[in-house]
Design an enzyme around this catalytic site. Structure first.
Site, short mmCIF file in Angstrom:
data_model
loop_
_atom_site.label_atom_id
_atom_site.label_comp_id
_atom_site.label_asym_id
_atom_site.label_seq_id
_atom_site.Cartn_x
_atom_site.Cartn_y
_atom_site.Cartn_z
N ASP A 18 9.86 -27.06 45.42
CA ASP A 18 9.05 -27.35 44.24
C ASP A 18 8.35 -26.07 43.81
O ASP A 18 7.63 -25.44 44.59
CB ASP A 18 8.03 -28.43 44.59
CG ASP A 18 7.31 -28.97 43.37
OD1 ASP A 18 7.78 -28.69 42.25
OD2 ASP A 18 6.29 -29.66 43.53
N TYR A 23 5.11 -23.53 34.81
CA TYR A 23 4.92 -23.06 33.44
C TYR A 23 3.95 -21.88 33.41
O TYR A 23 4.13 -20.92 32.65
CB TYR A 23 4.39 -24.18 32.55
CG TYR A 23 5.40 -25.25 32.19
CD1 TYR A 23 6.59 -25.38 32.91
CD2 TYR A 23 5.17 -26.14 31.16
CE1 TYR A 23 7.50 -26.36 32.60
CE2 TYR A 23 6.09 -27.13 30.82
CZ TYR A 23 7.26 -27.23 31.57
OH TYR A 23 8.16 -28.20 31.24
N ARG A 60 -7.93 -24.35 39.05
CA ARG A 60 -8.23 -25.60 39.73
C ARG A 60 -9.49 -25.49 40.60
O ARG A 60 -10.20 -26.47 40.81
CB ARG A 60 -7.04 -26.03 40.59
CG ARG A 60 -5.80 -26.36 39.79
CD ARG A 60 -4.66 -26.84 40.68
NE ARG A 60 -3.41 -26.89 39.94
CZ ARG A 60 -2.28 -27.41 40.42
NH1 ARG A 60 -2.25 -27.91 41.65
NH2 ARG A 60 -1.18 -27.41 39.69
N GLU A 121 12.10 -28.38 40.12
CA GLU A 121 12.29 -28.88 41.48
C GLU A 121 13.76 -29.09 41.79
O GLU A 121 14.55 -29.47 40.93
CB GLU A 121 11.49 -30.16 41.73
CG GLU A 121 11.85 -31.32 40.83
CD GLU A 121 11.05 -32.57 41.17
OE1 GLU A 121 10.67 -32.74 42.34
OE2 GLU A 121 10.81 -33.38 40.25
#
Length: 626
Positions: A18, A23, A60, A121
């Site tokens: 993954d 992006y 994040r 993925e």
């Protein structure tokens, strides 16, 4: 509906790779100055800064989430860098991300069967590579193990103080079971592949390594970014015991809610309390068995060898006041979607020699009245015709049909909030030109004359036309190859029109017993009957020959003229060398013709004494005396 698949025999090594914030990574590669900075990729619409579709790990940490919009993200993280998705035809253009994903797949597919699950993925079946490594250089025999592999997270491994040393001991255990040794080899291979991806593309990725796809998928997201997780069989029970049921693939919707509300199942491990019969009684045979299996970490889903997408699709949403209200507005957007779809399937054909066969339209709509408020706009499909104009025409017809069905007998006003079209049933281009090597002397113009009574399609804007049963392609030198002859573009001013004729001819042959080869010989049968009734030639060179040698079969030339040829001429036109025939050509023929052609090959290797009436010409002749 989930389908239970028994665990395949033998120990497998499956990896799920993954990409990390893919992006964002693609945009950071284009703009290296963004590396290390809190970054997010936003949709092209500017309402409240656009919707976030990817958020970097740096952002994040400040609390930025994908559910936010750009303006909200800037309030949480003032220094965030917002990068807009490229725009084409009034919608997001994802081609850059698709191409970047293909770069990664080309590297990962070098070590085993590869299945591209999405843009970012991939599943890998590394069983053969792991078995080979285990037999030649097992981990316990390695002097040095890849440093990246030693950073792996091994589920169930006790002791986190010196995790790397514990992992190293796990890798080199000589008393480990065969399954764990295979996983260790698989982990070393995956670590190497991840390093190659970073080196060649500058992208980082995470991975899960397990004995089936389900467990590998669960593991790949457990430690991110740029890390990998191993799931030994001994750790499966503990992994699933605490896994929220909604985290399991196919349990995020109604089925997962039913398990929680009706059976009190909150974790996958809770399913162990129910027998297989009980689950089958509640959810049906297939779903019940599937639930019983996943509670035990059992999944037999294979990694499909697919590095190319199985369909192409594009869509556009029209929320709130932007909902489409008229057929003219719908048609305008459909035209733009069809242009994009046409470009993508044409590129797929050119690069990968694949052809899409089905066009499907999906839409979401509602009626302004309360009549049948829950009725859904029906999806519609039809055979796909290549060319922008034809795809646009067919998409419009599909929408009109769906709208009539959606409205029924009511004439209420309606609104469309989403439109999408897709090209599916993508298959490799059949080797249609190969059979023409067997038949010399029938030109493109005579082939077209055979189909002159068929319906003729209008112009074909695309340079390569895909038909449902047959494909006719242009060669690299702008020549159309048909029945053993190549016709230059100068000699075929209506090339696209002629190709459409052949495609139409192909569609009309519905009888399985009458393949396209029968159409090829349709003119010969008729001319042969004329020849059998024609007077014998008075030439001196033919005196003393049997009468049947004077009843010459006639062939249709490029201008559909009838003529006679001598036996010697006919024999020359059908001479062949058995060693020059490609076996794959024979496999394209109908079964009964295959047997006859193979008979030719066998007989050519013996004495060349062909029995009268055994030629393929006589197979199609309607003359009982032939």
């Amino acid at each position: 509906m989930p389908i239970p698949r028994p665990d395949l025999q033998g120990d497998r090594v499956i990896a799920h790779v993954d990409m990390d914030c893919f992006y964002v990574q693609v945009e950071q590669r284009k703009q290296p100055k963004l590396r290390g900075l809190p970054t997010a990729v936003v949709q092209y619409n500017d309402w409240k800064g656009g919707a976030l579709i990817a958020v970097s790990y740096e952002a994040r940490k400040f609390g930025v989430k994908r559910s936010m919009r750009g303006a909200e993200a800037e309030m949480v993280c003032p220094n965030i860098q917002l990068v807009q998705v490229p725009v084409a035809r009034g919608k997001a253009d994802l081609n850059a991300y698709r191409s970047a994903g293909s770069e990664v797949v080309s590297i990962l597919s070098t070590k085993g069967r590869c299945e591209r699950a999405s843009i970012d993925e991939v599943y890998l079946d590394l069983t053969d590579a792991a078995e080979s490594m285990l037999s030649e250089t097992p981990p316990e025999a390695l002097e040095d193990i890849d440093e990246e592999a030693l950073k792996s997270h091994v589920l169930g491994l006790i002791g986190d103080e010196d995790r790397e040393k514990n992992v190293q001991r796990w890798f080199i255990r000589s008393d480990a079971i065969h399954q764990d040794k295979l996983l260790a080899c698989g982990a070393i291979i995956v670590a190497h592949l991840r390093g190659e991806v970073l080196k060649e593309t500058e992208f980082t990725c995470s991975a899960g390594i397990a004995h089936n796809k389900m467990l590998a998928k669960l593991a790949s997201g457990m430690h991110k970014p740029a890390q990998q997780t191993i799931v030994p069989s001994s750790a499966v029970k503990d992994l699933l015991a605490s896994l929220p049921v909604k985290k399991m693939k196919q349990l995020g919707g109604k089925l997962g809610s039913s398990l929680q509300n009706d059976l009190g199942v909150n974790t996958v491990g809770d399913l162990l309390k129910f027998s297989e019969e009980k689950l089958q009684e509640r959810y049906g045979f297939n779903t019940g068995t599937w639930l019983w299996n996943i509670a035990r970490g059992i999944s037999g889903d294979e990694v499909k060898g697919r590095v190319l997408p199985k369909s192409h699709g594009c869509g556009k949403t029209f929320p709130g006041p932007r909902a489409l209200k008229t057929t003219a507005a719908v048609e305008s957007w459909l035209n733009q979607l069809c242009e994009e779809l046409s470009e993508r399937i044409q590129l797929d054909m050119d690069q990968n020699k694949r052809v899409a066969h089905t066009l499907t339209l999906h839409a979401r709509a509602f009626k302004t009245s309360d009549v049948e408020p829950h009725k859904k706009f029906p999806s519609k499909s039809c055979p796909l015709r290549y060319g922008i104009n034809k795809i646009q025409e067919d998409a419009k017809k599909l929408f009109d049909t769906g709208l009539r069905e959606f409205l029924g007998s009511h004439s209420n006003a309606w609104r469309v909030t989403s439109l999408s079209i897709s090209a599916g049933k993508i298959l490799d281009t059949p080797r249609t030109s190969s059979i023409s090597r067997l038949f010399q002397g029938k030109s493109l113009s005579s082939a077209i004359s055979d189909a002159s009574n068929d319906d003729i399609q209008d112009d074909a804007p695309s340079s390569s036309i895909g038909c449902k049963e047959n494909i006719v392609l242009e060669s690299d030198k702008d020549e159309v190859f048909a029945h053993g002859k190549s016709v230059k573009e100068d000699d075929a001013p209506s090339k696209d029109r002629k190709i459409d004729v052949l495609c139409t001819q192909s569609r009309k042959q519905k009888d399985k017993g009458n393949g396209s080869i029968l159409k090829f010989f349709s003119g010969i049968n008729t001319s042969a009957k004329h020849a059998s009734n024609a007077p014998s030639s008075g030439s001196e060179s033919h005196k003393g020959q049997d009468q049947r040698d004077h009843q010459e079969e006639c062939l249709v030339d490029d201008h559909s003229r009838l003529g006679t040829i001598s036996n010697q001429q006919r024999d020359d036109s059908w001479n062949f060398n058995a060693e020059d025939i490609d076996p794959s050509v024979i496999d394209e023929l109908p079964p009964e013709i295959q047997r006859e052609v193979r008979g030719w090959i066998c007989s050519s290797k013996r004495a060349k004494t062909t029995k009268r009436g055994s030629s393929i010409f006589h197979y199609f002749s309607t003359d009982d005396n032939a």
